[in-house]
Design a protein around this motif. Sequence first.
Motif, PDB file in Angstrom:
ATOM      1  N   LEU A 115     -24.264   0.905 -85.347  1.00  0.00           N
ATOM      2  CA  LEU A 115     -22.997   0.324 -85.800  1.00  0.00           C
ATOM      3  C   LEU A 115     -21.809   1.120 -85.275  1.00  0.00           C
ATOM      4  N   ILE A 116     -21.912   2.455 -85.342  1.00  0.00           N
ATOM      5  CA  ILE A 116     -20.826   3.303 -84.874  1.00  0.00           C
ATOM      6  C   ILE A 116     -20.636   3.139 -83.370  1.00  0.00           C
ATOM      7  N   ARG A 117     -21.738   3.071 -82.620  1.00  0.00           N
ATOM      8  CA  ARG A 117     -21.634   2.865 -81.170  1.00  0.00           C
ATOM      9  C   ARG A 117     -20.959   1.543 -80.847  1.00  0.00           C
ATOM     10  N   ARG A 118     -21.410   0.490 -81.513  1.00  0.00           N
ATOM     11  CA  ARG A 118     -20.849  -0.833 -81.214  1.00  0.00           C
ATOM     12  C   ARG A 118     -19.369  -0.909 -81.564  1.00  0.00           C
ATOM     13  N   SER A 119     -18.985  -0.268 -82.661  1.00  0.00           N
ATOM     14  CA  SER A 119     -17.581  -0.320 -83.067  1.00  0.00           C
ATOM     15  C   SER A 119     -16.672   0.393 -82.071  1.00  0.00           C
ATOM     16  N   SER A 120     -17.238   1.321 -81.290  1.00  0.00           N
ATOM     17  CA  SER A 120     -16.450   2.022 -80.276  1.00  0.00           C
ATOM     18  C   SER A 120     -16.656   1.441 -78.887  1.00  0.00           C
ATOM     19  N   GLY A 121     -17.410   0.329 -78.808  1.00  0.00           N
ATOM     20  CA  GLY A 121     -17.606  -0.345 -77.533  1.00  0.00           C
ATOM     21  C   GLY A 121     -18.621   0.307 -76.632  1.00  0.00           C
ATOM     22  N   GLN A 122     -19.522   1.108 -77.191  1.00  0.00           N
ATOM     23  CA  GLN A 122     -20.533   1.790 -76.387  1.00  0.00           C
ATOM     24  C   GLN A 122     -21.915   1.284 -76.771  1.00  0.00           C
ATOM     25  N   ALA A 123     -22.595   0.628 -75.832  1.00  0.00           N
ATOM     26  CA  ALA A 123     -23.920   0.095 -76.102  1.00  0.00           C
ATOM     27  C   ALA A 123     -25.009   1.146 -75.910  1.00  0.00           C
ATOM     28  N   ASN A 124     -24.842   1.991 -74.899  1.00  0.00           N
ATOM     29  CA  ASN A 124     -25.853   3.003 -74.580  1.00  0.00           C
ATOM     30  C   ASN A 124     -25.761   4.168 -75.562  1.00  0.00           C
ATOM     31  N   PRO A 125     -26.870   4.580 -76.179  1.00  0.00           N
ATOM     32  CA  PRO A 125     -26.823   5.706 -77.123  1.00  0.00           C
ATOM     33  C   PRO A 125     -26.542   7.052 -76.458  1.00  0.00           C
TER      34      PRO A 125
END
Length: 219
Positions: A115-125
């Motif tokens: 969720l945090i990644r997606r909210s910042s526009g980053q798909a790759n962990p």
Amino acid sequence: MRVLVVEDETVLASQMQKALEREGRVVDVATDGEEGGFLGSTEPYDAIVLDLGLPKKDGHSILRDWRESGVKAPVLILTARNSWRDKVEGLDSGADDYLTKPFQMDELLARLRALIRRSSGQANPVFRQGGLEFDTRSGRVSMHGVSVQLTAQETNVLGYLIAHRDKVVSRTELSEHVYGYDTERDSNTIEVFIGRLRRKLGHNIIVTIRGRGYQFNGS
């Protein structure tokens, strides 16, 4: 990164807090709907874990109030109910994901990271740029293939700047995301963390924008 946990089962709330803190998160805990609703609407969070069955105010009402007032933090709802209608209502109220109790703690942590990644526009962990590699799953950092040891607060500052790399972040905003609600915040210490990150990762990794704050560079 700062997370709010709203859960009235004190043992479960403590377990979630400890698990999140082991990942380096700053965690605030509320054990009823009124306190949780207040914190979520007045404090800046990178993600929120919200139980639906809460005393004083239910999770659906809290979530609707947050979204109507402009709270944009991603929300993961927890429910002991198996009815698909409850899950649909939660998602339609503004939730981004859900977990049904009982659940595995590792799954909760993984869903929050996503969720945090997606909210910042980053798909790759795993974030990679200019020789820097930052694994959001483990918090591990390396520069040109060499592992770099960071403290939890240094990792939080770096992670927040990377997640918001398209803008200038003020010292006040950074301090709000690396200290908890009950912790005395001193935006001046942010300069100390920035200085340490520059020494460990390179002076140009973070740019100072005079009078405004800091911005991740990474080039």
